[in-house]
Scaffold this active site. Sequence first.
Site, short mmCIF file in Angstrom:
data_model
loop_
_atom_site.label_atom_id
_atom_site.label_comp_id
_atom_site.label_asym_id
_atom_site.label_seq_id
_atom_site.Cartn_x
_atom_site.Cartn_y
_atom_site.Cartn_z
N GLY A 140 0.81 -1.20 0.00
CA GLY A 140 0.00 0.00 0.00
C GLY A 140 0.85 1.26 0.00
N CYS A 141 0.21 2.40 -0.15
CA CYS A 141 0.94 3.66 -0.28
C CYS A 141 1.62 4.08 1.02
CB CYS A 141 0.01 4.76 -0.79
SG CYS A 141 -1.53 4.95 0.15
N TYR A 142 0.88 4.13 2.12
CA TYR A 142 1.50 4.47 3.41
C TYR A 142 2.57 3.44 3.80
CZ TYR A 142 -1.80 8.24 4.79
OH TYR A 142 -2.52 9.40 4.90
#
Length: 389
Positions: free
Chosen positions: A192-194
């Site tokens: 994921g991005c985070y």
Amino acid sequence: MCKIKAVHAVNSTICISQSTKSAMKRGDIVTFGEGRKKAAVIGAAGFAGIELVRLLVRHPVFELVAVTSDAFANQKVSDHYPALIGQTNLSFCANADLDRSELDIAFLAVPHTAALDLAPALLEKGITVVDLSADFRLKDADIYEAWYGAEHTQRSLLKEAAFGLPEVTGEELSHAAQRHAKGQAVLVACAGCYPTATSLAAAPLLLAGLGDAGSSVVVDAVSGVTGAGKSATERTHFCFANNNIEAYGVAKHRHTPEIEQILNIPNRLVFTPHLAPVNRGILSTVTIKLAEEASDITIERLQQLYEDYYAASPFVFVLPQGTLPKTSSVVGTNNAHVSVVLHKPTRSAVALCAIDNICKGAAGQAIQCANIVFGFPQAAGLEGMALPI
């Protein structure tokens, strides 16, 4: 049926731009062999999906032949995203109408739980799957069910899925590439991005065992509004997001167990995400208490640790000592800018990373992983630099 069709031909020999960081020596001529690989983007109308389209229409080997969206079925991609006028003539087709007979790879840009049905069916047809959703990221299905509130119906696939964060889980992707080379369809679960921004900031230090095993790892991360997806909410509607910065999901954000899994810090993460009034980008700031035996470490040693860890990465740039990452420096690219600072009074290190949340945090990383699995240079189709101003 949504028939596979060629968009345009590209010579199989390309020139990769210069970067001494890359093991493939970008700048050399790279030959990919005969034939291109047919690709589809399932869920192409969302932010991550259309970013995949933007990148794939110019990829030297993956040929984007189909894009799906139930909402926009039978409508041209460029009618909804005019930036792609002149880049592709593809039209969206309904998910049920996708012709899978000739596909080599499918990118899933779909909400969580959707991939649980899509991925197995594609794999059974011999199609490699790169999933951008959360469905196969967490190795423990019970943890997935607890954090996502949904039953995981494909537990057996969790062991097969390679986690897609090349700079940290490269060994998993290497094994997937070996299986693919033997003719197997493989599944990649992209980070994921985070988790990407946070892990790239913290991995060199934590994976070297320099963190205090008894202390919390504190993360404050700020994301652009695209990280919340295309559908507007009260938080992401312009009138609420503009001129406003706010925390959300404090102590309960779904990316918490994923970050803990990547960095091997179970039950030690204090993760506070924030929303900022910008379109794209994530800046993650990670504060790590140093182990007692590392209390005399110097900033020069920390800097060298980071530079050595990312020396072979074509996308992660460790900034000079004293220079801090900015999201504007990576927007539109698959690059990550990383820096580390020593805080001696508290025997802590502060590590920072900036990425584009829908490129390195989603679509660009998916293509990077696909390149690895298919045996192409990691940077194929991912050339470019952010706008300097």
